[in-house]
Motif scaffolding. Structure first.
Motif, PDB file in Angstrom:
ATOM      1  N   TYR A 164      49.160  43.770  24.678  1.00 55.64           N
ATOM      2  CA  TYR A 164      48.047  44.369  25.414  1.00 55.64           C
ATOM      3  C   TYR A 164      48.211  44.082  26.899  1.00 55.64           C
ATOM      4  O   TYR A 164      48.393  42.933  27.310  1.00 55.64           O
ATOM      5  N   ILE A 165      48.146  45.135  27.688  1.00 55.78           N
ATOM      6  CA  ILE A 165      48.207  45.026  29.147  1.00 55.78           C
ATOM      7  C   ILE A 165      46.954  45.673  29.711  1.00 55.78           C
ATOM      8  O   ILE A 165      46.611  46.802  29.353  1.00 55.78           O
ATOM      9  N   SER A 166      46.272  44.975  30.597  1.00 53.87           N
ATOM     10  CA  SER A 166      45.044  45.532  31.170  1.00 53.87           C
ATOM     11  C   SER A 166      44.868  45.044  32.602  1.00 53.87           C
ATOM     12  O   SER A 166      45.385  43.995  32.989  1.00 53.87           O
ATOM     13  N   GLY A 167      44.126  45.824  33.369  1.00 54.24           N
ATOM     14  CA  GLY A 167      43.860  45.442  34.750  1.00 54.24           C
ATOM     15  C   GLY A 167      42.742  46.283  35.339  1.00 54.24           C
ATOM     16  O   GLY A 167      42.323  47.290  34.770  1.00 54.24           O
ATOM     17  N   TYR A 168      42.255  45.842  36.493  1.00 52.09           N
ATOM     18  CA  TYR A 168      41.155  46.551  37.159  1.00 52.09           C
ATOM     19  C   TYR A 168      41.336  46.491  38.671  1.00 52.09           C
ATOM     20  O   TYR A 168      42.067  45.653  39.205  1.00 52.09           O
ATOM     21  N   LYS A 169      40.624  47.372  39.354  1.00 57.64           N
ATOM     22  CA  LYS A 169      40.587  47.383  40.813  1.00 57.64           C
ATOM     23  C   LYS A 169      39.181  47.793  41.244  1.00 57.64           C
ATOM     24  O   LYS A 169      38.670  48.824  40.817  1.00 57.64           O
ATOM     25  N   LYS A 170      38.563  46.980  42.093  1.00 60.48           N
ATOM     26  CA  LYS A 170      37.249  47.326  42.622  1.00 60.48           C
ATOM     27  C   LYS A 170      37.422  48.343  43.751  1.00 60.48           C
ATOM     28  O   LYS A 170      38.230  48.155  44.664  1.00 60.48           O
ATOM     29  N   LEU A 171      36.653  49.433  43.682  1.00 61.80           N
ATOM     30  CA  LEU A 171      36.688  50.437  44.727  1.00 61.80           C
ATOM     31  C   LEU A 171      35.759  50.066  45.867  1.00 61.80           C
ATOM     32  O   LEU A 171      36.097  50.160  47.039  1.00 61.80           O
ATOM     33  N   LYS A 172      34.564  49.661  45.511  1.00 59.61           N
ATOM     34  CA  LYS A 172      33.566  49.165  46.438  1.00 59.61           C
ATOM     35  C   LYS A 172      32.887  47.983  45.778  1.00 59.61           C
ATOM     36  O   LYS A 172      33.263  47.569  44.680  1.00 59.61           O
ATOM     37  N   ASP A 173      31.871  47.442  46.427  1.00 61.17           N
ATOM     38  CA  ASP A 173      31.168  46.311  45.839  1.00 61.17           C
ATOM     39  C   ASP A 173      30.460  46.697  44.543  1.00 61.17           C
ATOM     40  O   ASP A 173      30.215  45.841  43.696  1.00 61.17           O
TER      41      ASP A 173
END
Length: 411
Positions: free
Chosen positions: A107-116
Protein backbone atom coordinates in the motif's frame (compact mmCIF):
# COMPACT_ATOMS: atom_id res chain seq x y z
CA UNK A 1 -75.79 -12.42 22.81
CA UNK A 2 -77.01 -12.57 19.21
CA UNK A 3 -75.78 -15.13 16.71
CA UNK A 4 -73.50 -12.80 14.75
CA UNK A 5 -71.80 -11.63 17.94
CA UNK A 6 -71.26 -15.25 19.03
CA UNK A 7 -69.62 -15.96 15.67
CA UNK A 8 -67.27 -12.99 16.08
CA UNK A 9 -66.26 -14.03 19.59
CA UNK A 10 -65.70 -17.64 18.54
CA UNK A 11 -63.59 -16.53 15.53
CA UNK A 12 -61.44 -14.32 17.75
CA UNK A 13 -60.89 -17.12 20.30
CA UNK A 14 -60.10 -19.63 17.58
CA UNK A 15 -57.64 -17.27 15.95
CA UNK A 16 -55.89 -16.74 19.28
CA UNK A 17 -55.73 -20.46 20.07
CA UNK A 18 -54.48 -21.59 16.66
CA UNK A 19 -52.02 -18.72 16.32
CA UNK A 20 -50.12 -19.83 19.44
CA UNK A 21 -48.54 -22.89 17.78
CA UNK A 22 -47.86 -20.85 14.62
CA UNK A 23 -46.14 -18.10 16.62
CA UNK A 24 -44.16 -20.71 18.54
CA UNK A 25 -43.05 -22.33 15.28
CA UNK A 26 -42.01 -18.96 13.81
CA UNK A 27 -40.12 -18.10 16.99
CA UNK A 28 -38.41 -21.51 17.01
CA UNK A 29 -37.50 -21.10 13.34
CA UNK A 30 -35.99 -17.67 13.93
CA UNK A 31 -34.05 -18.98 16.93
CA UNK A 32 -32.62 -21.74 14.75
CA UNK A 33 -31.64 -19.18 12.11
CA UNK A 34 -29.80 -17.11 14.69
CA UNK A 35 -27.65 -20.13 15.46
CA UNK A 36 -26.76 -20.81 11.83
CA UNK A 37 -23.62 -19.50 10.15
CA UNK A 38 -24.74 -16.96 7.54
CA UNK A 39 -21.73 -14.93 6.51
CA UNK A 40 -21.89 -12.11 3.97
CA UNK A 41 -19.39 -12.49 1.14
CA UNK A 42 -18.37 -10.03 -1.57
CA UNK A 43 -15.93 -9.77 -4.42
CA UNK A 44 -12.56 -7.99 -3.95
CA UNK A 45 -12.48 -8.38 -0.13
CA UNK A 46 -8.91 -7.04 -0.14
CA UNK A 47 -10.49 -3.56 -0.07
CA UNK A 48 -11.51 -4.25 3.55
CA UNK A 49 -8.05 -5.16 4.83
CA UNK A 50 -6.53 -2.54 7.11
CA UNK A 51 -3.60 -1.37 4.93
CA UNK A 52 -1.48 0.50 7.49
CA UNK A 53 0.19 -0.60 10.69
CA UNK A 54 -1.00 2.28 12.86
CA UNK A 55 -4.66 1.29 12.53
CA UNK A 56 -3.65 -2.37 12.40
CA UNK A 57 -2.13 -2.04 15.88
CA UNK A 58 -5.40 -0.63 17.23
CA UNK A 59 -7.85 -3.35 16.24
CA UNK A 60 -8.43 -1.93 12.73
CA UNK A 61 -9.83 1.29 14.13
CA UNK A 62 -9.27 4.58 12.34
CA UNK A 63 -12.30 6.51 11.08
CA UNK A 64 -11.92 9.28 13.71
CA UNK A 65 -8.25 9.08 14.71
CA UNK A 66 -5.94 12.02 14.08
CA UNK A 67 -5.24 12.42 10.33
CA UNK A 68 -2.12 11.05 8.69
CA UNK A 69 -0.89 9.86 5.27
CA UNK A 70 -3.14 6.78 5.42
CA UNK A 71 -6.39 8.63 6.09
CA UNK A 72 -7.62 8.16 2.52
CA UNK A 73 -8.57 4.57 3.40
CA UNK A 74 -10.26 5.27 6.73
CA UNK A 75 -11.81 8.67 6.21
CA UNK A 76 -10.63 11.08 3.51
CA UNK A 77 -12.44 13.97 5.23
CA UNK A 78 -9.80 13.94 8.00
CA UNK A 79 -7.14 15.24 5.60
CA UNK A 80 -8.54 18.78 5.70
CA UNK A 81 -7.34 18.92 9.33
CA UNK A 82 -3.90 17.37 8.82
CA UNK A 83 -1.14 19.52 10.33
CA UNK A 84 1.69 19.08 7.82
CA UNK A 85 1.54 20.16 4.19
CA UNK A 86 2.79 16.90 2.64
CA UNK A 87 2.77 13.28 3.81
CA UNK A 88 3.68 9.95 2.26
CA UNK A 89 3.77 6.34 3.46
CA UNK A 90 4.50 2.79 2.28
CA UNK A 91 2.94 -0.25 4.00
CA UNK A 92 3.57 -3.97 3.65
CA UNK A 93 1.36 -6.75 5.02
CA UNK A 94 2.31 -10.44 4.69
CA UNK A 95 -0.73 -12.69 4.24
CA UNK A 96 -1.19 -16.32 5.34
CA UNK A 97 2.47 -16.34 6.28
CA UNK A 98 2.03 -19.53 8.33
CA UNK A 99 1.08 -21.42 5.13
CA UNK A 100 2.72 -19.69 2.17
CA UNK A 101 5.32 -17.00 1.61
CA UNK A 102 4.19 -15.25 -1.56
CA UNK A 103 0.83 -13.63 -0.66
CA UNK A 104 0.98 -10.02 0.46
CA UNK A 105 -0.65 -6.60 0.43
CA UNK A 106 1.35 -3.51 -0.51
CA UNK A 107 0.00 0.00 0.00
CA UNK A 108 1.31 3.41 -1.03
CA UNK A 109 -0.50 6.58 -0.02
CA UNK A 110 0.12 10.28 0.30
CA UNK A 111 -1.50 13.70 0.53
CA UNK A 112 -0.86 17.35 -0.26
CA UNK A 113 -2.60 20.32 1.35
CA UNK A 114 -3.77 22.87 -1.21
CA UNK A 115 -4.76 25.50 1.32
CA UNK A 116 -5.33 25.53 5.05
CA UNK A 117 -8.83 24.15 4.49
CA UNK A 118 -8.29 21.77 1.55
CA UNK A 119 -6.26 18.68 0.74
CA UNK A 120 -5.92 16.10 -2.02
CA UNK A 121 -4.67 12.56 -1.64
CA UNK A 122 -3.93 9.43 -3.63
CA UNK A 123 -3.18 5.79 -2.94
CA UNK A 124 -2.41 2.50 -4.66
CA UNK A 125 -3.27 -0.84 -3.05
CA UNK A 126 -1.85 -4.04 -4.57
CA UNK A 127 -2.77 -7.53 -3.41
CA UNK A 128 -0.78 -10.48 -4.75
CA UNK A 129 -2.16 -13.99 -4.25
CA UNK A 130 1.08 -15.75 -5.12
CA UNK A 131 1.66 -18.33 -7.83
CA UNK A 132 -1.21 -20.78 -8.49
CA UNK A 133 -1.27 -23.89 -10.71
CA UNK A 134 -4.55 -24.39 -12.60
CA UNK A 135 -5.83 -27.90 -13.41
CA UNK A 136 -8.90 -29.29 -15.18
CA UNK A 137 -11.40 -31.87 -13.89
CA UNK A 138 -8.91 -34.64 -14.68
CA UNK A 139 -6.18 -32.97 -12.60
CA UNK A 140 -4.24 -32.13 -15.76
CA UNK A 141 -2.17 -28.97 -15.45
CA UNK A 142 -3.42 -26.07 -17.56
CA UNK A 143 -0.78 -23.56 -16.59
CA UNK A 144 0.37 -21.25 -13.81
CA UNK A 145 -0.64 -17.73 -12.99
CA UNK A 146 -0.08 -15.10 -10.31
CA UNK A 147 -3.55 -13.72 -9.45
CA UNK A 148 -3.52 -10.12 -8.35
CA UNK A 149 -5.86 -7.28 -7.48
CA UNK A 150 -5.29 -3.55 -7.18
CA UNK A 151 -7.16 -0.34 -6.52
CA UNK A 152 -6.17 3.21 -7.41
CA UNK A 153 -7.69 6.04 -5.34
CA UNK A 154 -7.91 9.80 -5.59
CA UNK A 155 -9.50 11.92 -2.83
CA UNK A 156 -10.41 15.50 -2.07
CA UNK A 157 -11.14 16.91 1.38
CA UNK A 158 -12.38 20.34 2.43
CA UNK A 159 -13.35 22.04 5.67
CA UNK A 160 -17.02 22.94 5.72
CA UNK A 161 -16.78 24.81 9.00
CA UNK A 162 -14.43 25.46 11.88
CA UNK A 163 -14.84 21.93 13.24
CA UNK A 164 -16.30 19.93 10.36
CA UNK A 165 -15.02 18.64 7.02
CA UNK A 166 -16.23 16.48 4.16
CA UNK A 167 -14.38 14.16 1.84
CA UNK A 168 -14.89 12.35 -1.45
CA UNK A 169 -12.72 9.52 -2.78
CA UNK A 170 -12.94 7.92 -6.22
CA UNK A 171 -11.61 4.41 -6.81
CA UNK A 172 -10.78 2.22 -9.80
CA UNK A 173 -10.72 -1.51 -8.99
CA UNK A 174 -9.01 -4.23 -11.03
CA UNK A 175 -9.12 -7.93 -10.10
CA UNK A 176 -7.46 -10.64 -12.21
CA UNK A 177 -7.92 -13.99 -10.48
CA UNK A 178 -7.78 -16.47 -13.37
CA UNK A 179 -5.54 -15.06 -16.10
CA UNK A 180 -8.30 -15.60 -18.68
CA UNK A 181 -8.58 -19.36 -18.19
CA UNK A 182 -11.79 -21.09 -19.37
CA UNK A 183 -13.93 -22.95 -16.83
CA UNK A 184 -16.71 -25.56 -16.86
CA UNK A 185 -15.12 -27.68 -19.59
CA UNK A 186 -14.06 -24.62 -21.57
CA UNK A 187 -17.65 -23.41 -21.93
CA UNK A 188 -17.20 -20.15 -20.01
CA UNK A 189 -14.32 -17.79 -20.63
CA UNK A 190 -13.08 -15.79 -17.64
CA UNK A 191 -11.71 -12.27 -17.67
CA UNK A 192 -10.43 -9.70 -15.16
CA UNK A 193 -13.10 -8.00 -13.07
CA UNK A 194 -13.29 -4.21 -13.13
CA UNK A 195 -15.34 -1.70 -11.21
CA UNK A 196 -15.40 1.91 -10.06
CA UNK A 197 -16.48 3.13 -6.66
CA UNK A 198 -16.63 6.16 -4.41
CA UNK A 199 -16.32 6.97 -0.69
CA UNK A 200 -18.34 9.71 1.00
CA UNK A 201 -17.05 10.78 4.39
CA UNK A 202 -17.38 13.35 7.14
CA UNK A 203 -15.22 14.33 10.11
CA UNK A 204 -15.86 16.49 13.17
CA UNK A 205 -13.38 17.46 15.87
CA UNK A 206 -13.51 19.97 18.68
CA UNK A 207 -11.03 21.07 21.33
CA UNK A 208 -12.40 20.56 24.82
CA UNK A 209 -11.20 20.89 28.41
CA UNK A 210 -11.10 17.58 30.27
CA UNK A 211 -10.22 17.94 33.96
CA UNK A 212 -8.00 20.93 33.16
CA UNK A 213 -6.23 19.05 30.37
CA UNK A 214 -6.36 19.87 26.68
CA UNK A 215 -8.30 17.29 24.68
CA UNK A 216 -9.79 16.78 21.23
CA UNK A 217 -13.08 14.93 20.75
CA UNK A 218 -13.63 13.65 17.22
CA UNK A 219 -16.30 11.77 15.28
CA UNK A 220 -15.99 10.21 11.83
CA UNK A 221 -18.28 8.65 9.23
CA UNK A 222 -17.27 6.91 6.01
CA UNK A 223 -19.53 5.11 3.54
CA UNK A 224 -17.01 3.40 1.30
CA UNK A 225 -16.88 1.40 -1.93
CA UNK A 226 -20.19 2.68 -3.27
CA UNK A 227 -19.96 1.22 -6.74
CA UNK A 228 -20.96 -1.17 -9.48
CA UNK A 229 -21.05 -4.94 -9.15
CA UNK A 230 -18.13 -6.87 -10.58
CA UNK A 231 -18.03 -9.88 -12.91
CA UNK A 232 -15.31 -12.30 -14.01
CA UNK A 233 -17.19 -13.83 -16.98
CA UNK A 234 -19.49 -12.70 -19.77
CA UNK A 235 -22.48 -14.28 -18.04
CA UNK A 236 -25.06 -12.26 -16.13
CA UNK A 237 -23.64 -13.32 -12.77
CA UNK A 238 -22.20 -10.34 -10.91
CA UNK A 239 -21.00 -9.91 -7.33
CA UNK A 240 -21.24 -6.95 -4.99
CA UNK A 241 -18.09 -5.14 -3.99
CA UNK A 242 -17.72 -4.51 -0.21
CA UNK A 243 -19.80 -1.36 0.26
CA UNK A 244 -19.33 -0.50 3.91
CA UNK A 245 -20.68 1.81 6.61
CA UNK A 246 -18.12 2.93 9.20
CA UNK A 247 -18.89 5.19 12.17
CA UNK A 248 -16.59 5.99 15.07
CA UNK A 249 -15.28 8.37 17.67
CA UNK A 250 -11.93 9.25 19.22
CA UNK A 251 -10.80 11.13 22.31
CA UNK A 252 -7.24 12.48 22.43
CA UNK A 253 -5.95 13.87 25.74
CA UNK A 254 -2.67 15.73 26.37
CA UNK A 255 -1.65 14.47 29.81
CA UNK A 256 1.25 16.92 29.90
CA UNK A 257 3.74 18.45 27.48
CA UNK A 258 5.31 15.04 26.77
CA UNK A 259 2.56 12.42 27.15
CA UNK A 260 -0.56 12.00 25.00
CA UNK A 261 -3.16 9.25 25.01
CA UNK A 262 -6.10 8.61 22.70
CA UNK A 263 -8.76 5.92 22.48
CA UNK A 264 -11.99 5.25 20.66
CA UNK A 265 -14.21 2.82 18.78
CA UNK A 266 -15.29 2.04 15.19
CA UNK A 267 -18.54 0.34 14.19
CA UNK A 268 -18.80 -1.28 10.76
CA UNK A 269 -21.56 -2.85 8.67
CA UNK A 270 -21.43 -4.18 5.13
CA UNK A 271 -24.07 -2.55 2.91
CA UNK A 272 -24.67 -5.62 0.74
CA UNK A 273 -27.49 -8.20 0.83
CA UNK A 274 -27.56 -10.88 3.50
CA UNK A 275 -27.87 -14.39 1.96
CA UNK A 276 -31.44 -15.72 2.36
CA UNK A 277 -32.41 -19.14 3.70
CA UNK A 278 -33.82 -21.53 1.09
CA UNK A 279 -36.33 -24.35 1.42
CA UNK A 280 -34.81 -27.83 1.37
CA UNK A 281 -36.21 -30.97 -0.22
CA UNK A 282 -36.31 -34.45 1.29
CA UNK A 283 -32.64 -35.17 0.48
CA UNK A 284 -31.39 -31.87 1.89
CA UNK A 285 -30.82 -30.04 -1.40
CA UNK A 286 -32.28 -26.64 -2.22
CA UNK A 287 -35.85 -26.80 -3.49
CA UNK A 288 -36.38 -25.36 -6.99
CA UNK A 289 -39.43 -23.77 -8.55
CA UNK A 290 -40.72 -24.46 -12.07
CA UNK A 291 -38.16 -22.03 -13.53
CA UNK A 292 -35.28 -23.75 -11.75
CA UNK A 293 -34.76 -21.01 -9.15
CA UNK A 294 -34.17 -21.66 -5.48
CA UNK A 295 -37.23 -21.13 -3.29
CA UNK A 296 -36.62 -18.63 -0.49
CA UNK A 297 -37.92 -19.55 2.96
CA UNK A 298 -36.70 -16.46 4.84
CA UNK A 299 -34.92 -13.31 3.75
CA UNK A 300 -34.88 -11.50 0.42
CA UNK A 301 -33.75 -12.42 -3.08
CA UNK A 302 -30.40 -10.63 -3.68
CA UNK A 303 -30.14 -11.36 -7.40
CA UNK A 304 -32.14 -8.37 -8.67
CA UNK A 305 -30.94 -5.79 -6.14
CA UNK A 306 -28.87 -2.89 -7.43
CA UNK A 307 -26.00 -1.38 -5.40
CA UNK A 308 -28.12 1.70 -4.67
CA UNK A 309 -30.98 -0.46 -3.38
CA UNK A 310 -28.60 -2.61 -1.34
CA UNK A 311 -27.35 0.38 0.66
CA UNK A 312 -30.84 0.75 2.13
CA UNK A 313 -32.22 -2.81 2.05
CA UNK A 314 -29.11 -4.24 3.77
CA UNK A 315 -30.37 -2.78 7.07
CA UNK A 316 -33.47 -4.99 7.11
CA UNK A 317 -32.93 -8.08 4.92
CA UNK A 318 -31.49 -10.60 7.40
CA UNK A 319 -33.53 -13.88 7.42
CA UNK A 320 -33.79 -13.88 11.23
CA UNK A 321 -34.82 -10.24 11.43
CA UNK A 322 -33.51 -7.48 13.66
CA UNK A 323 -31.52 -9.75 15.96
CA UNK A 324 -29.51 -11.06 13.03
CA UNK A 325 -29.01 -7.54 11.69
CA UNK A 326 -27.35 -6.60 14.98
CA UNK A 327 -24.93 -9.50 14.54
CA UNK A 328 -23.76 -8.03 11.23
CA UNK A 329 -22.02 -5.14 12.97
CA UNK A 330 -18.32 -5.48 13.72
CA UNK A 331 -16.57 -3.49 16.45
CA UNK A 332 -13.03 -2.16 16.72
CA UNK A 333 -11.70 -0.71 19.97
CA UNK A 334 -8.25 0.88 20.09
CA UNK A 335 -5.89 3.01 22.13
CA UNK A 336 -2.66 4.87 21.37
CA UNK A 337 -0.04 6.42 23.66
CA UNK A 338 2.63 8.87 22.47
CA UNK A 339 5.71 10.06 24.32
CA UNK A 340 7.13 13.36 23.09
CA UNK A 341 5.58 12.70 19.66
CA UNK A 342 8.46 10.31 18.97
CA UNK A 343 7.49 6.93 20.44
CA UNK A 344 4.08 5.26 20.44
CA UNK A 345 2.54 2.06 21.76
CA UNK A 346 -0.84 0.80 20.62
CA UNK A 347 -3.39 -1.89 21.44
CA UNK A 348 -6.82 -2.86 20.19
CA UNK A 349 -9.50 -5.50 19.85
CA UNK A 350 -11.71 -6.53 16.91
CA UNK A 351 -15.01 -8.39 17.35
CA UNK A 352 -17.27 -10.12 14.84
CA UNK A 353 -20.25 -12.37 15.67
CA UNK A 354 -19.61 -16.12 15.50
CA UNK A 355 -22.32 -16.63 12.86
CA UNK A 356 -20.99 -13.83 10.65
CA UNK A 357 -17.35 -14.83 10.32
CA UNK A 358 -16.18 -15.21 13.94
CA UNK A 359 -13.15 -12.94 13.59
CA UNK A 360 -12.02 -11.99 17.07
CA UNK A 361 -8.51 -10.82 17.79
CA UNK A 362 -6.31 -8.55 19.86
CA UNK A 363 -3.68 -6.34 18.25
CA UNK A 364 -0.59 -4.59 19.53
CA UNK A 365 1.67 -2.11 17.82
CA UNK A 366 4.41 0.48 18.15
CA UNK A 367 5.59 3.57 16.34
CA UNK A 368 8.83 5.51 16.05
CA UNK A 369 9.45 8.98 14.60
CA UNK A 370 12.89 10.37 13.88
CA UNK A 371 13.38 13.51 11.80
CA UNK A 372 12.60 12.53 8.21
CA UNK A 373 11.45 8.93 8.72
CA UNK A 374 8.98 7.06 10.87
CA UNK A 375 8.15 3.39 11.37
CA UNK A 376 4.95 1.72 12.56
CA UNK A 377 4.60 -1.96 13.47
CA UNK A 378 1.54 -4.13 14.15
CA UNK A 379 1.03 -7.69 15.38
CA UNK A 380 -2.23 -9.66 15.55
CA UNK A 381 -3.22 -12.21 18.21
CA UNK A 382 -6.34 -14.25 17.28
CA UNK A 383 -8.63 -15.47 20.07
CA UNK A 384 -10.88 -17.80 18.04
CA UNK A 385 -10.20 -19.22 14.58
CA UNK A 386 -6.90 -18.91 12.77
CA UNK A 387 -6.33 -15.59 11.06
CA UNK A 388 -4.43 -14.83 7.82
CA UNK A 389 -2.31 -12.32 9.80
CA UNK A 390 -1.49 -14.72 12.63
CA UNK A 391 2.19 -14.73 13.61
CA UNK A 392 3.07 -11.99 11.13
CA UNK A 393 4.56 -8.56 11.67
CA UNK A 394 3.39 -5.83 9.31
CA UNK A 395 4.99 -2.44 9.01
CA UNK A 396 4.55 1.05 7.57
CA UNK A 397 7.32 3.44 6.56
CA UNK A 398 6.41 7.13 6.83
CA UNK A 399 8.23 10.01 5.14
CA UNK A 400 8.20 13.52 6.59
CA UNK A 401 9.04 15.90 3.76
CA UNK A 402 8.89 18.95 6.00
CA UNK A 403 11.42 17.31 8.26
CA UNK A 404 13.62 16.75 5.21
CA UNK A 405 13.41 20.45 4.29
CA UNK A 406 14.17 21.46 7.85
CA UNK A 407 17.16 19.14 7.99
CA UNK A 408 18.48 20.51 4.67
CA UNK A 409 18.06 24.10 5.86
CA UNK A 410 20.06 23.39 9.03
CA UNK A 411 22.96 22.09 6.95
Amino acid sequence: MNFSRKKAVFAALAAGVFSLPAKAQISSFRDSLLGQINTITTAVPFLQIAPDSRAGGMGDYGVATSPDANSIHWNAAKLAFVEKNVGFSISYTPWLRALVNDINLAYISGYKKLKDDQAIAGSLRYFSLGNIDFTNDNAEKLGSFNPNEWALDFAYSRKLGENFSGGLALRYIYSNLTGGIAIQNNTIQTRPGRSVAADVSGYYNKKIDLSNKDAILAFGLNISNIGAKISYTDTKAKDFIPMNFRLGSNLKVDLDSYNTISFGVDINKLLVPTPPVYWKNSIGSDSLDAAGNKVIRAGKDPSNISPAQAIFSSWSDAPAGFEEELKEFTYSIGAEYWYDKQFAIRAGYFHEAATKGNRKYFTIGAGLRYNVFGLDFAYLIPTTQRNPLENTLRFTLIFDFEGLKKEAAEE
